[in-house]
Scaffold this motif. Sequence first.
Motif, PDB file in Angstrom:
ATOM      1  N   ALA A   7      -3.711   1.169   3.766  1.00 30.42           N
ATOM      2  CA  ALA A   7      -2.973   2.332   2.430  1.00 30.42           C
ATOM      3  C   ALA A   7      -2.168   1.041   1.634  1.00 30.42           C
ATOM      4  O   ALA A   7      -1.957   1.064   0.776  1.00 30.42           O
ATOM      5  CB  ALA A   7      -1.817   2.750   3.065  1.00 30.42           C
ATOM      6  N   GLN A   8      -1.496   0.001   2.332  1.00 29.33           N
ATOM      7  CA  GLN A   8      -0.883  -1.357   1.454  1.00 29.33           C
ATOM      8  C   GLN A   8      -1.453  -1.926   1.180  1.00 29.33           C
ATOM      9  O   GLN A   8      -1.307  -1.842  -0.269  1.00 29.33           O
ATOM     10  CB  GLN A   8      -0.140  -2.013   2.166  1.00 29.33           C
ATOM     11  CG  GLN A   8       1.068  -2.758   1.484  1.00 29.33           C
ATOM     12  CD  GLN A   8       2.348  -1.778   0.820  1.00 29.33           C
ATOM     13  OE1 GLN A   8       2.814  -1.070   1.023  1.00 29.33           O
ATOM     14  NE2 GLN A   8       2.000  -2.263  -0.482  1.00 29.33           N
ATOM     15  N   ALA A   9      -2.305  -2.336   0.636  1.00 30.76           N
ATOM     16  CA  ALA A   9      -3.382  -3.136   0.149  1.00 30.76           C
ATOM     17  C   ALA A   9      -3.955  -2.949  -0.678  1.00 30.76           C
ATOM     18  O   ALA A   9      -4.048  -2.597  -1.867  1.00 30.76           O
ATOM     19  CB  ALA A   9      -4.862  -3.551   0.876  1.00 30.76           C
ATOM     20  N   LEU A  10      -4.403  -0.575  -0.894  1.00 33.27           N
ATOM     21  CA  LEU A  10      -5.474  -0.429  -1.554  1.00 33.27           C
ATOM     22  C   LEU A  10      -3.231   0.188  -2.756  1.00 33.27           C
ATOM     23  O   LEU A  10      -3.647   0.351  -4.136  1.00 33.27           O
ATOM     24  CB  LEU A  10      -5.077   1.273  -1.281  1.00 33.27           C
ATOM     25  CG  LEU A  10      -6.493   0.692  -0.252  1.00 33.27           C
ATOM     26  CD1 LEU A  10      -7.618   2.216   0.537  1.00 33.27           C
ATOM     27  CD2 LEU A  10      -7.929   0.329  -1.770  1.00 33.27           C
ATOM     28  N   LYS A  11      -2.531   0.428  -2.540  1.00 28.29           N
ATOM     29  CA  LYS A  11      -1.301   1.007  -3.157  1.00 28.29           C
ATOM     30  C   LYS A  11      -1.407  -0.500  -3.775  1.00 28.29           C
ATOM     31  O   LYS A  11      -0.863  -0.330  -5.535  1.00 28.29           O
ATOM     32  CB  LYS A  11      -0.553   1.237  -2.411  1.00 28.29           C
ATOM     33  CG  LYS A  11       0.788   1.489  -3.329  1.00 28.29           C
ATOM     34  CD  LYS A  11       1.995   2.490  -1.760  1.00 28.29           C
ATOM     35  CE  LYS A  11       3.312   1.996  -2.788  1.00 28.29           C
ATOM     36  NZ  LYS A  11       4.568   2.650  -1.876  1.00 28.29           N
ATOM     37  N   GLU A  12      -0.924  -1.289  -3.390  1.00 26.01           N
ATOM     38  CA  GLU A  12      -0.872  -2.660  -4.325  1.00 26.01           C
ATOM     39  C   GLU A  12      -2.246  -3.175  -5.244  1.00 26.01           C
ATOM     40  O   GLU A  12      -1.710  -3.688  -6.098  1.00 26.01           O
ATOM     41  CB  GLU A  12      -0.616  -3.813  -3.453  1.00 26.01           C
ATOM     42  CG  GLU A  12       0.445  -3.703  -2.638  1.00 26.01           C
ATOM     43  CD  GLU A  12       0.504  -4.555  -1.289  1.00 26.01           C
ATOM     44  OE1 GLU A  12      -0.331  -5.820  -1.588  1.00 26.01           O
ATOM     45  OE2 GLU A  12       1.916  -4.903  -0.889  1.00 26.01           O
ATOM     46  N   ASN A  13      -3.415  -2.705  -5.058  1.00 22.37           N
ATOM     47  CA  ASN A  13      -4.673  -3.377  -5.603  1.00 22.37           C
ATOM     48  C   ASN A  13      -5.142  -2.328  -6.595  1.00 22.37           C
ATOM     49  O   ASN A  13      -6.639  -2.383  -6.785  1.00 22.37           O
ATOM     50  CB  ASN A  13      -5.396  -3.892  -4.761  1.00 22.37           C
ATOM     51  CG  ASN A  13      -4.692  -5.116  -4.707  1.00 22.37           C
ATOM     52  OD1 ASN A  13      -3.687  -6.452  -5.245  1.00 22.37           O
ATOM     53  ND2 ASN A  13      -3.990  -5.238  -3.032  1.00 22.37           N
ATOM     54  N   VAL A  14      -5.183  -0.772  -5.653  1.00 22.65           N
ATOM     55  CA  VAL A  14      -5.959  -0.307  -6.990  1.00 22.65           C
ATOM     56  C   VAL A  14      -4.383   0.681  -8.187  1.00 22.65           C
ATOM     57  O   VAL A  14      -3.964   1.361  -7.945  1.00 22.65           O
ATOM     58  CB  VAL A  14      -6.482   0.886  -5.711  1.00 22.65           C
ATOM     59  CG1 VAL A  14      -7.459   1.646  -6.893  1.00 22.65           C
ATOM     60  CG2 VAL A  14      -7.819  -0.064  -4.859  1.00 22.65           C
ATOM     61  N   VAL A  15      -5.824   0.432  -9.275  1.00 22.94           N
ATOM     62  CA  VAL A  15      -4.930   1.788 -10.378  1.00 22.94           C
ATOM     63  C   VAL A  15      -5.518   3.152 -10.088  1.00 22.94           C
ATOM     64  O   VAL A  15      -7.269   3.112 -10.271  1.00 22.94           O
ATOM     65  CB  VAL A  15      -5.408   1.247 -11.580  1.00 22.94           C
ATOM     66  CG1 VAL A  15      -5.012   1.699 -12.974  1.00 22.94           C
ATOM     67  CG2 VAL A  15      -4.802   0.019 -11.596  1.00 22.94           C
ATOM     68  N   LYS A  16      -4.734   4.432  -9.586  1.00 25.12           N
ATOM     69  CA  LYS A  16      -5.364   5.525 -10.484  1.00 25.12           C
ATOM     70  C   LYS A  16      -5.091   6.321 -11.530  1.00 25.12           C
ATOM     71  O   LYS A  16      -3.765   6.119 -12.227  1.00 25.12           O
ATOM     72  CB  LYS A  16      -4.805   6.715  -9.026  1.00 25.12           C
ATOM     73  CG  LYS A  16      -5.458   5.698  -7.302  1.00 25.12           C
ATOM     74  CD  LYS A  16      -5.127   6.736  -6.949  1.00 25.12           C
ATOM     75  CE  LYS A  16      -4.232   6.116  -5.397  1.00 25.12           C
ATOM     76  NZ  LYS A  16      -3.880   6.971  -4.506  1.00 25.12           N
ATOM     77  N   THR A  17      -6.105   7.005 -11.600  1.00 21.42           N
ATOM     78  CA  THR A  17      -5.170   7.565 -12.848  1.00 21.42           C
ATOM     79  C   THR A  17      -5.955   9.390 -12.148  1.00 21.42           C
ATOM     80  O   THR A  17      -6.058   9.629 -11.652  1.00 21.42           O
ATOM     81  CB  THR A  17      -6.645   7.956 -14.419  1.00 21.42           C
ATOM     82  OG1 THR A  17      -8.303   7.591 -13.864  1.00 21.42           O
ATOM     83  CG2 THR A  17      -6.532   6.158 -14.773  1.00 21.42           C
ATOM     84  N   LYS A  18      -5.583  10.112 -13.753  1.00 22.32           N
ATOM     85  CA  LYS A  18      -6.288  11.421 -13.090  1.00 22.32           C
ATOM     86  C   LYS A  18      -7.752  11.754 -12.324  1.00 22.32           C
ATOM     87  O   LYS A  18      -7.848  12.439 -11.819  1.00 22.32           O
ATOM     88  CB  LYS A  18      -5.788  12.614 -13.958  1.00 22.32           C
ATOM     89  CG  LYS A  18      -5.884  14.396 -14.010  1.00 22.32           C
ATOM     90  CD  LYS A  18      -5.039  14.669 -14.297  1.00 22.32           C
ATOM     91  CE  LYS A  18      -5.609  16.743 -14.560  1.00 22.32           C
ATOM     92  NZ  LYS A  18      -5.586  17.030 -15.475  1.00 22.32           N
ATOM     93  N   TYR A  19      -9.171  10.903 -13.144  1.00 18.18           N
ATOM     94  CA  TYR A  19     -10.311  11.370 -12.189  1.00 18.18           C
ATOM     95  C   TYR A  19     -10.511  10.372 -11.966  1.00 18.18           C
ATOM     96  O   TYR A  19     -11.274  10.400 -11.058  1.00 18.18           O
ATOM     97  CB  TYR A  19     -10.877  11.419 -13.867  1.00 18.18           C
ATOM     98  CG  TYR A  19     -10.002  12.906 -14.398  1.00 18.18           C
ATOM     99  CD1 TYR A  19     -10.297  14.437 -14.160  1.00 18.18           C
ATOM    100  CD2 TYR A  19      -9.814  13.586 -15.411  1.00 18.18           C
ATOM    101  CE1 TYR A  19      -9.789  15.690 -14.405  1.00 18.18           C
ATOM    102  CE2 TYR A  19      -8.989  14.421 -16.081  1.00 18.18           C
ATOM    103  CZ  TYR A  19      -9.218  15.664 -15.324  1.00 18.18           C
ATOM    104  OH  TYR A  19      -8.730  16.832 -15.917  1.00 18.18           O
ATOM    105  N   THR A  20     -10.397   8.980 -12.232  1.00 20.04           N
ATOM    106  CA  THR A  20     -10.690   8.165 -10.822  1.00 20.04           C
ATOM    107  C   THR A  20      -9.776   7.091 -10.874  1.00 20.04           C
ATOM    108  O   THR A  20      -8.523   6.750 -10.990  1.00 20.04           O
ATOM    109  CB  THR A  20     -12.006   6.594 -12.593  1.00 20.04           C
ATOM    110  OG1 THR A  20      -9.949   6.200 -13.827  1.00 20.04           O
ATOM    111  CG2 THR A  20     -12.364   7.909 -13.578  1.00 20.04           C
ATOM    112  N   SER A  21     -10.615   5.694 -10.487  1.00 24.05           N
ATOM    113  CA  SER A  21      -9.078   4.544  -9.877  1.00 24.05           C
ATOM    114  C   SER A  21     -10.368   3.396 -10.094  1.00 24.05           C
ATOM    115  O   SER A  21     -11.831   3.599  -9.871  1.00 24.05           O
ATOM    116  CB  SER A  21      -9.623   5.121  -8.175  1.00 24.05           C
ATOM    117  OG  SER A  21     -10.447   4.855  -7.885  1.00 24.05           O
TER     118      SER A  21
END
Length: 75
Positions: A7-21
């Motif tokens: 979860a921490q790795a994703l939080k640091e390295n994934v950009v989320k928008t309303k419809y995509t990541s």
Amino acid sequence: HDYKYWAQALKENVVKTKYTSAVKYKEFSNKQENLDKFISAIESVTKQQFEKWNDKQKMAFYINSYNALTIKLIL
């Protein structure tokens, strides 16, 4: 099973928008500590532990493991 490192790795390295990541692979390649900790954790799961999980827990384990190992392969 604990997914805190994943979860921490994703939080640091994934950009989320309303419809995509999107995965920020360049940044991820420089910050792999949590990814490596998660991979070590999934590698340490025993058959006996796995067999005690319900179907939803097993599916979550499979999906998260697949995604983490695929990112590691890409990096």
